[in-house]
Design an enzyme around this catalytic site. Structure first.
Site, PDB file in Angstrom:
ATOM      1  N   ASP A  26       4.035   5.055  -3.245  1.00  0.00           N
ATOM      2  CA  ASP A  26       3.324   5.747  -2.162  1.00  0.00           C
ATOM      3  C   ASP A  26       3.082   7.223  -2.481  1.00  0.00           C
ATOM      4  OD1 ASP A  26       2.154   6.094   0.288  1.00  0.00           O
ATOM      5  OD2 ASP A  26       4.044   6.292   1.377  1.00  0.00           O
ATOM      6  N   ARG A  30      -2.114  11.717  -1.006  1.00  0.00           N
ATOM      7  CA  ARG A  30      -1.688  13.105  -0.755  1.00  0.00           C
ATOM      8  C   ARG A  30      -1.640  13.907  -2.059  1.00  0.00           C
ATOM      9  NH1 ARG A  30       3.383  11.335   2.360  1.00  0.00           N
ATOM     10  NH2 ARG A  30       2.604   9.345   1.591  1.00  0.00           N
ATOM     11  N   TRP A  31      -1.242  13.263  -3.133  1.00  0.00           N
ATOM     12  CA  TRP A  31      -1.196  13.934  -4.437  1.00  0.00           C
ATOM     13  C   TRP A  31      -2.596  14.442  -4.796  1.00  0.00           C
ATOM     14  CZ3 TRP A  31      -3.564  13.553  -9.142  1.00  0.00           C
ATOM     15  CH2 TRP A  31      -2.925  14.153 -10.249  1.00  0.00           C
ATOM     16  N   THR A  72      -1.108  -6.339   2.591  1.00  0.00           N
ATOM     17  CA  THR A  72      -2.051  -7.111   3.420  1.00  0.00           C
ATOM     18  C   THR A  72      -2.764  -6.184   4.407  1.00  0.00           C
ATOM     19  OG1 THR A  72      -0.075  -7.673   4.717  1.00  0.00           O
ATOM     20  CG2 THR A  72      -0.939  -9.394   3.305  1.00  0.00           C
ATOM     21  N   ASN A  74      -3.644  -2.963   3.585  1.00  0.00           N
ATOM     22  CA  ASN A  74      -4.457  -1.962   2.869  1.00  0.00           C
ATOM     23  C   ASN A  74      -5.959  -2.262   2.892  1.00  0.00           C
ATOM     24  OD1 ASN A  74      -1.940  -1.221   0.336  1.00  0.00           O
ATOM     25  ND2 ASN A  74      -2.417  -0.109   2.210  1.00  0.00           N
ATOM     26  N   SER A 202       7.561  -0.504   5.670  1.00  0.00           N
ATOM     27  CA  SER A 202       6.150  -0.931   5.614  1.00  0.00           C
ATOM     28  C   SER A 202       5.942  -2.372   5.128  1.00  0.00           C
ATOM     29  CB  SER A 202       5.342   0.033   4.731  1.00  0.00           C
ATOM     30  OG  SER A 202       5.405   1.327   5.232  1.00  0.00           O
TER      31      SER A 202
END
Ligand code: FPP
Length: 246
Positions: A26, A30-31, A72, A74, A202
């Protein structure tokens, strides 16, 4: 558990490597955002981070590495991002098939692959079949995977056996149920790592994680490398696992 030692700051540390580590990869988005790049650039570097970790896992003698590549849920993302992740997977598998004999890594896939492109399905099948006899680390690649979906499928499969008169509801055991999951035959994860600062699971390996140790770190997945894996294993070595006993 296997022992490995590393020279660190003139000091050799012996650490027990868990048998099975699972990782939620994850923080790619953001990276990329932090660098003003599109999210897809983060996935690309994330795929490289995976390659590095898989090779490192093999070198320290890890037996099983399970990674969450696509859930499932995403599919709810923008079409462009989903397509970019699928393209990355296709390219990666193509390269993997090409370098298969050198890698000696065994690849398995957890998830409902029927929703993937025929090309990706074919590559996944070929990768799994060709690597089945390799003795390096076993990588379980979770694509279109969700733990609730996995559990439902197992429940349906057992119900179907009962309806066909091949089993009785009372026959079902924990071991029998485990054998109906994608992870049949794979020992439960000892350690589950989630980078990126999120403290939740998650929908990942809900049945298999009953006694797993969790490790959360703020490092974003594209920055996660061998040093971060060593730190997670060192933290795991400090844990006192009792499995409900004393
Ligand atoms: C989570 O980060 C990452 C994903 C949903 C995709 C993971 C995919 C890869 C690492 C690339 C595919 C792998 C290979 C080996 C080809 P996020 O997008 O949720 O990040 P965020 O939480 O910062 O938005």
């Amino acid at each position: 558990m296997k022992l490995f030692s590393k020279k660190k700051k003139e000091q050799t540390q012996a650490m027990a490597v868990p048998t099975h580590i699972a990782i939620i990869m994850d923080g790619n988005g953001r990276w990329a955002k932090k660098r003003g790049l599109p999210r897809t650039a983060g996935h690309k570097v994330g795929a490289e981070a995976f390659r590095t970790i898989a090779n490192y896992a093999k070198s320290i003698g890890l037996k099983y590495l399970t990674v969450y590549a696509f859930s499932t849920e995403n599919w709810k993302r923008d079409r462009e991002e989903v397509d970019a992740i699928m393209d990355l997977l296709e390219t990666y598998l193509r390269e993997l098939i090409r370098d298969m004999d050198k890698n000696r890594v065994r690849f398995c896939f957890f998830g409902d692959l029927s929703r993937l492109s025929p090309e990706l399905q074919r590559e996944a099948k070929e990768t799994a079949e060709r690597s089945a006899g390799y003795d390096g680390v076993q990588v379980n690649f979770c694509i279109n995977y969700g733990a609730r979906d996995e559990i439902l499928r197992a429940a349906r499969a057992f119900a179907a056996e009962c309806a066909a008169g091949k089993a009785e509801p009372g026959d079902l055991t924990e071991a029998g149920f485990s054998n109906l999951l994608y992870s049949a035959g794979v020992p439960d994860p000892d350690l589950i790592i989630r980078p990126s600062g999120e403290i939740r699971i998650s929908n990942f390996l809900l049945w298999q994680s009953a006694y797993s140790e969790y490790y959360f770190t703020d490092t974003l997945w594209p920055d996660f490398g061998p040093r971060q894996l060593d730190e997670a294993i060192a933290a795991f070595n400090q844990r006192n696992r009792r499995f409900g006993g004393v």
